[in-house]
Design an enzyme around this catalytic site. Sequence first.
Site, short mmCIF file in Angstrom:
data_model
loop_
_atom_site.label_atom_id
_atom_site.label_comp_id
_atom_site.label_asym_id
_atom_site.label_seq_id
_atom_site.Cartn_x
_atom_site.Cartn_y
_atom_site.Cartn_z
N CYS A 20 0.85 -1.20 0.00
CA CYS A 20 0.00 0.00 0.00
C CYS A 20 0.88 1.25 0.00
O CYS A 20 1.68 1.43 0.91
CB CYS A 20 -0.91 -0.02 1.22
SG CYS A 20 -1.76 1.55 1.47
N ALA B 13 -13.47 4.47 -4.87
CA ALA B 13 -12.14 4.48 -4.25
C ALA B 13 -11.28 3.40 -4.90
O ALA B 13 -11.72 2.26 -5.05
CB ALA B 13 -12.24 4.25 -2.76
N HIS C 147 -8.30 8.03 2.78
CA HIS C 147 -7.79 9.26 2.17
C HIS C 147 -8.93 10.08 1.59
O HIS C 147 -10.02 9.56 1.34
CB HIS C 147 -6.78 8.93 1.06
CG HIS C 147 -7.40 8.25 -0.13
ND1 HIS C 147 -7.75 6.92 -0.13
CD2 HIS C 147 -7.75 8.73 -1.36
CE1 HIS C 147 -8.27 6.60 -1.32
NE2 HIS C 147 -8.29 7.67 -2.06
N GLN D 222 -9.53 13.69 -1.24
CA GLN D 222 -8.87 14.29 -2.39
C GLN D 222 -9.27 15.75 -2.57
O GLN D 222 -10.31 16.18 -2.09
CB GLN D 222 -9.23 13.53 -3.68
CG GLN D 222 -8.87 12.06 -3.61
CD GLN D 222 -9.21 11.33 -4.91
OE1 GLN D 222 -8.71 11.68 -5.98
NE2 GLN D 222 -10.06 10.34 -4.83
N CYS E 9 -29.69 29.25 4.74
CA CYS E 9 -30.04 29.71 6.10
C CYS E 9 -31.51 29.39 6.40
O CYS E 9 -31.85 28.94 7.49
CB CYS E 9 -29.82 31.22 6.24
SG CYS E 9 -28.09 31.71 6.41
N HIS F 28 -24.48 31.98 8.66
CA HIS F 28 -24.21 32.15 7.23
C HIS F 28 -22.72 32.36 6.97
O HIS F 28 -22.08 33.20 7.59
CB HIS F 28 -25.00 33.35 6.69
CG HIS F 28 -24.85 33.51 5.22
ND1 HIS F 28 -25.54 32.73 4.33
CD2 HIS F 28 -24.04 34.31 4.50
CE1 HIS F 28 -25.16 33.06 3.10
NE2 HIS F 28 -24.26 34.02 3.18
N HIS G 218 -23.55 29.72 0.71
CA HIS G 218 -23.50 29.16 2.06
C HIS G 218 -22.81 27.81 1.90
O HIS G 218 -23.37 26.90 1.28
CB HIS G 218 -24.93 29.00 2.60
CG HIS G 218 -25.05 28.73 4.05
ND1 HIS G 218 -25.88 29.45 4.88
CD2 HIS G 218 -24.44 27.80 4.84
CE1 HIS G 218 -25.79 28.97 6.12
NE2 HIS G 218 -24.92 27.97 6.12
N GLU H 87 -32.93 8.23 -14.37
CA GLU H 87 -32.12 9.31 -13.82
C GLU H 87 -31.32 10.00 -14.92
O GLU H 87 -31.28 11.23 -15.00
CB GLU H 87 -31.17 8.77 -12.75
CG GLU H 87 -31.81 8.53 -11.39
CD GLU H 87 -32.48 7.17 -11.28
OE1 GLU H 87 -32.46 6.40 -12.27
OE2 GLU H 87 -33.03 6.88 -10.20
ZN LIG Z 1 -2.14 1.35 3.72
ZN LIG Z 2 -26.86 31.24 4.51
#
Ligand SMILES: [Zn+2]
Ligand SMILES: [Zn+2]
Length: 334
Positions: A39, A159, A165, A167, A198, A239, A292, A308
Amino acid sequence: MSELRRDPILGRWNIVATDEPDGPADFEVEAHALGKGKCPFCYGNESMTPPEIYVVRPPGSTANGPGWQLRVVANKFPALQIEGPLERRGLGVFDLCTGVGAHEVIIETPDHQRQMADLSPEEFQAVITAFKVRSLDLRGDRRLKYALLFKNFGLSAGASLEHSHSQLIALPIVPKRVQEELKGAERYMEFRDRCPYCDMVAQELREGERVVCENRAFIAFCPFMSSFPFEVWVLPKAHSADFGKMTPEGIGDFSRLLKETLVRMRAALSDPAYNFLIHTAPIEAHEREEYHWHLELMPKLTKMAGFEWGTGFYINPTPPELAANVLRDAPFHG
Ligand SMILES: [Zn+2]
Ligand SMILES: [Zn+2]
Ligand SMILES: [Zn+2]
């Protein structure tokens, strides 16, 4: 009957199955297969990655050797490269641009066995601090317009290495999805003089049924129009357009709440693969206050299918009210 729910910012609709909703037991979660071979993110294998750009390591330990707590390195197989000129040109009806950008990997821990949800509060804060430091640093490069922080956890979430990890990809353009959110927020503000995020935070706090957890500065909830089952957003309650402006206290609060959300999700859904991403204001607009910033977290439980792709609608088999209830009931110990 199912419900069509509209995203107040993007304006798009999703189909939420309210009749026979899917609970945690209705999804198949795959095992996180163990990779073979050495690894590159473990102690002793530092030479397998490009050199450290940023590191947390005790004084006296050698750069690019073992002993570190967290490392940031350039991606060995980058989607975009920092070297070279930024050139745009037209090609008939098409536009193209050289692949200039940055692609960095945040190696969150030297321990191969631990997930992000296993990190101690201090380790978790070190990860979020690295997110901030690296994204602020890339702002110095005038060619870059947007920095996206994200994480793919698990094979089905994309992954390629199982060692924990995240990125960072910095782009020479502001991505369309972020532009759509900015425009949507501006449009909402023109009508109501308030920030839609908000307003959403205030409504979720008032109603409570979609809240997963909260602390003094942050809230995690399943959005009303969730595209995906068990989708969770984490937002600052006050905000703020710019993730890079977070104070050390803010980083502490954000880290604790994100960790709690990940722990609850892992417990409730039998350790699912997931993606998260952080949406913050574009580099050139980070002083403007119309946005925001937020984190979107999506466990990988469903697949994109023809409907989709063809409509931009998502079919979400788990109402967010049910999802939040399940996540709230999942065990969490500090
Ligand atoms: Zn590792
Ligand atoms: Zn906001
Ligand atoms: Zn977003």
